[in-house]
Design an enzyme around this catalytic site. Sequence first.
Site, PDB file in Angstrom:
ATOM      1  N   ASP A 159       0.821  -1.225  -0.004  1.00  0.00           N
ATOM      2  CA  ASP A 159      -0.121   0.115  -0.075  1.00  0.00           C
ATOM      3  C   ASP A 159       1.002   1.232  -0.013  1.00  0.00           C
ATOM      4  OD1 ASP A 159      -2.459  -1.584   0.557  1.00  0.00           O
ATOM      5  OD2 ASP A 159      -1.333  -2.161   2.463  1.00  0.00           O
ATOM      6  N   HIS A 187      -4.424  -3.520   6.145  1.00  0.00           N
ATOM      7  CA  HIS A 187      -4.221  -3.871   4.918  1.00  0.00           C
ATOM      8  C   HIS A 187      -5.530  -4.068   4.091  1.00  0.00           C
ATOM      9  CE1 HIS A 187      -3.003  -4.882   0.947  1.00  0.00           C
ATOM     10  NE2 HIS A 187      -3.313  -6.107   1.137  1.00  0.00           N
TER      11      HIS A 187
HETATM   12  N1  LIG Z   1      -0.670  -8.260   2.219  1.00  0.00           N
HETATM   13  C1  LIG Z   1      -0.537  -7.943   0.891  1.00  0.00           C
HETATM   14  O1  LIG Z   1      -0.118  -6.814   0.669  1.00  0.00           O
HETATM   15  C2  LIG Z   1      -0.997  -8.894  -0.344  1.00  0.00           C
HETATM   16  C3  LIG Z   1      -0.766  -8.633  -1.444  1.00  0.00           C
HETATM   17  C4  LIG Z   1      -1.239  -9.676  -2.452  1.00  0.00           C
HETATM   18  C5  LIG Z   1      -1.664 -11.066  -1.873  1.00  0.00           C
HETATM   19  N2  LIG Z   1      -1.796 -11.157  -0.841  1.00  0.00           N
HETATM   20  C6  LIG Z   1      -2.137 -12.536  -0.137  1.00  0.00           C
HETATM   21  O2  LIG Z   1      -1.198 -13.497  -0.240  1.00  0.00           O
HETATM   22  C7  LIG Z   1      -1.697 -14.603  -0.336  1.00  0.00           C
HETATM   23  C8  LIG Z   1      -1.133 -15.660  -1.407  1.00  0.00           C
HETATM   24  O3  LIG Z   1      -1.369 -15.129  -2.696  1.00  0.00           O
HETATM   25  P1  LIG Z   1      -0.980 -15.882  -4.054  1.00  0.00           P
HETATM   26  O4  LIG Z   1      -1.381 -14.857  -4.811  1.00  0.00           O
HETATM   27  O5  LIG Z   1       0.539 -16.333  -3.939  1.00  0.00           O
HETATM   28  O6  LIG Z   1      -1.977 -17.100  -3.970  1.00  0.00           O
HETATM   29  P2  LIG Z   1      -1.931 -18.337  -4.718  1.00  0.00           P
HETATM   30  O7  LIG Z   1      -3.099 -19.205  -4.522  1.00  0.00           O
HETATM   31  O8  LIG Z   1      -1.239 -18.296  -6.018  1.00  0.00           O
HETATM   32  O9  LIG Z   1      -0.690 -19.115  -3.804  1.00  0.00           O
HETATM   33  C9  LIG Z   1      -0.942 -19.582  -2.502  1.00  0.00           C
HETATM   34  C10 LIG Z   1      -0.122 -20.811  -2.131  1.00  0.00           C
HETATM   35  O10 LIG Z   1      -0.170 -21.122  -0.845  1.00  0.00           O
HETATM   36  C11 LIG Z   1      -0.244 -22.582  -0.502  1.00  0.00           C
HETATM   37  N3  LIG Z   1      -0.872 -22.925   0.604  1.00  0.00           N
HETATM   38  C12 LIG Z   1      -2.229 -22.665   0.941  1.00  0.00           C
HETATM   39  N4  LIG Z   1      -2.187 -23.310   2.097  1.00  0.00           N
HETATM   40  C13 LIG Z   1      -1.191 -23.157   2.772  1.00  0.00           C
HETATM   41  C14 LIG Z   1      -0.396 -23.794   4.143  1.00  0.00           C
HETATM   42  N5  LIG Z   1      -1.138 -23.953   4.934  1.00  0.00           N
HETATM   43  N6  LIG Z   1       0.697 -23.827   4.127  1.00  0.00           N
HETATM   44  C15 LIG Z   1       1.643 -23.409   3.116  1.00  0.00           C
HETATM   45  N7  LIG Z   1       1.183 -23.303   1.868  1.00  0.00           N
HETATM   46  C16 LIG Z   1       0.136 -23.211   1.883  1.00  0.00           C
HETATM   47  C17 LIG Z   1      -0.955 -23.096  -1.948  1.00  0.00           C
HETATM   48  O11 LIG Z   1      -0.800 -24.363  -2.140  1.00  0.00           O
HETATM   49  C18 LIG Z   1      -0.473 -22.161  -2.870  1.00  0.00           C
HETATM   50  O12 LIG Z   1       0.668 -22.629  -3.385  1.00  0.00           O
HETATM   51  C19 LIG Z   1      -3.190 -14.554  -0.400  1.00  0.00           C
HETATM   52  O13 LIG Z   1      -4.020 -14.698   0.938  1.00  0.00           O
HETATM   53  C20 LIG Z   1      -3.441 -13.183  -1.107  1.00  0.00           C
HETATM   54  O14 LIG Z   1      -4.678 -12.430  -0.822  1.00  0.00           O
HETATM   55  C21 LIG Z   1      -1.442 -10.277   0.215  1.00  0.00           C
HETATM   56  O1  LIG Z   2      -6.392  -7.216  -2.905  1.00  0.00           O
HETATM   57  C1  LIG Z   2      -5.875  -8.305  -2.568  1.00  0.00           C
HETATM   58  O2  LIG Z   2      -6.792  -9.093  -2.172  1.00  0.00           O
HETATM   59  C2  LIG Z   2      -4.675  -8.805  -2.787  1.00  0.00           C
HETATM   60  C3  LIG Z   2      -3.634  -8.166  -2.226  1.00  0.00           C
HETATM   61  O3  LIG Z   2      -3.996  -7.880  -0.805  1.00  0.00           O
HETATM   62  C4  LIG Z   2      -3.292  -6.590  -2.798  1.00  0.00           C
HETATM   63  O4  LIG Z   2      -3.537  -5.547  -1.922  1.00  0.00           O
HETATM   64  O5  LIG Z   2      -3.009  -6.321  -4.059  1.00  0.00           O
END
Ligand SMILES: NC(=O)c1ccc[n+]([C@@H]2O[C@H](COP(=O)([O-])OP(=O)(O)OC[C@H]3O[C@@H](n4cnc5c(N)ncnc54)[C@H](O)[C@@H]3O)[C@@H](O)[C@H]2O)c1
Ligand SMILES: O=C(O)C[C@H](O)C(=O)O
Length: 326
Positions: A159, A187
């Site tokens: 952010d 967030h």
């Molecule tokens: N904080 C932020 O700014 C931010 C930004 C983008 C995404 N995210 C979050 O990050 C997370 C991951 O996003 P992504 O695009 O990589 O998702 P994705 O689905 O591509 O990958 C998630 C991975 O986590 C694995 N997984 C699920 N449960 C698990 C566990 N208990 N232990 C270990 N691995 C596990 C899955 O098998 C998968 O490979 C989501 O919750 C998304 O919303 C946060």
């Molecule tokens: O918005 C989402 O769910 C993914 C991530 O937290 C983001 O901010 O891009």
Amino acid sequence: MKNPVRVAITGAAGNIGYAMAFRIAAGDMLGPDQPVILHLLEITPALPALQGVVMELNDCAFPLLAGVVATDDLSVAFKDVNFALLVGARPRGPGMERKDLLTANGAIFGPQGKAINDHAARDVRVLVVGNPANTNSLIAQCNAPDLDPRQFTAMVRLDHNRALSQLAEKTGVHYNHIRKMTIWGNHSSTQYPDISQATVDGKPAASLVDTEWYRSTFIPEVQQRGAAIIKARGASSAASAASAAIDHMRSWALGTPDGDWVSMAIPSDGSYGIAPGVMYGYPCVCKGGKYEIVQGLPVDEFSRQKMDATDAELREERAAVEHLLG
Ligand SMILES: NC(=O)c1ccc[n+]([C@@H]2O[C@H](COP(=O)([O-])OP(=O)(O)OC[C@H]3O[C@@H](n4cnc5c(N)ncnc54)[C@H](O)[C@@H]3O)[C@@H](O)[C@H]2O)c1
Ligand SMILES: O=C(O)C[C@H](O)C(=O)O
């Protein structure tokens, strides 16, 4: 060369994990003189895909990559790790708020917090990326009673970077020239991106943009950027999220530049009238591997209301996961 440090990435075969592992192995997080051993955690069905990631990591022949551990076992994944990036969790789809993931993802972070408590290096630094990141981090922290709560953080750096990018575009400068941006709170769409202390080329940012644009365009665009990316890409942000996570850890480990700060979600200590007990985004400076909240910034009525609204949402999220708090 320094001795290698151990870096855990959960969900390492997922979109963010895939974007993150190679950059960490290349030295982007801890610097060009710091070898790393990567500990990659996945759920059992994703182990074949994770093996592919390991093959590719090896095929890069990174000079700084001193080893890779790939596992579905929490006690192996967190054994002696100095840094833990908790990414693995379900992402949201169109029309969902991040807190809609609380039930699905909250259950992941208690066991991980406990495993970090039991197996990680005592100086471990934890960043939660998996959504809803702030409350998942709180869950992990509450399940790690032997560690200092301040070793657990959550990511609002994406952010922060988004806010830099929006302000840079509006003012026609490169974001290198912007200082003192702040993301307060969660967030989520209640976060408060605050430019009241920011400077652009040394001038107060608030004097360069009109208040109407700031309140009606900038703030909602930063708040809603994640949703806009999901709409455009059909998948949630990945490379930018990985990059922000690397930025967060690099700032924490290697420090922030003089005259600037970064935004980190950390356990509230009561600063700025936010009652202790939630993971709240604050302006932080980092030095010697530690972070401190920037104190004494003025808070006007507009900011107070925004800071309290995002605090209220974090308290609601905390109440919803009371049973997972150890
Ligand atoms: N904080 C932020 O700014 C931010 C930004 C983008 C995404 N995210 C979050 O990050 C997370 C991951 O996003 P992504 O695009 O990589 O998702 P994705 O689905 O591509 O990958 C998630 C991975 O986590 C694995 N997984 C699920 N449960 C698990 C566990 N208990 N232990 C270990 N691995 C596990 C899955 O098998 C998968 O490979 C989501 O919750 C998304 O919303 C946060
Ligand atoms: O918005 C989402 O769910 C993914 C991530 O937290 C983001 O901010 O891009």
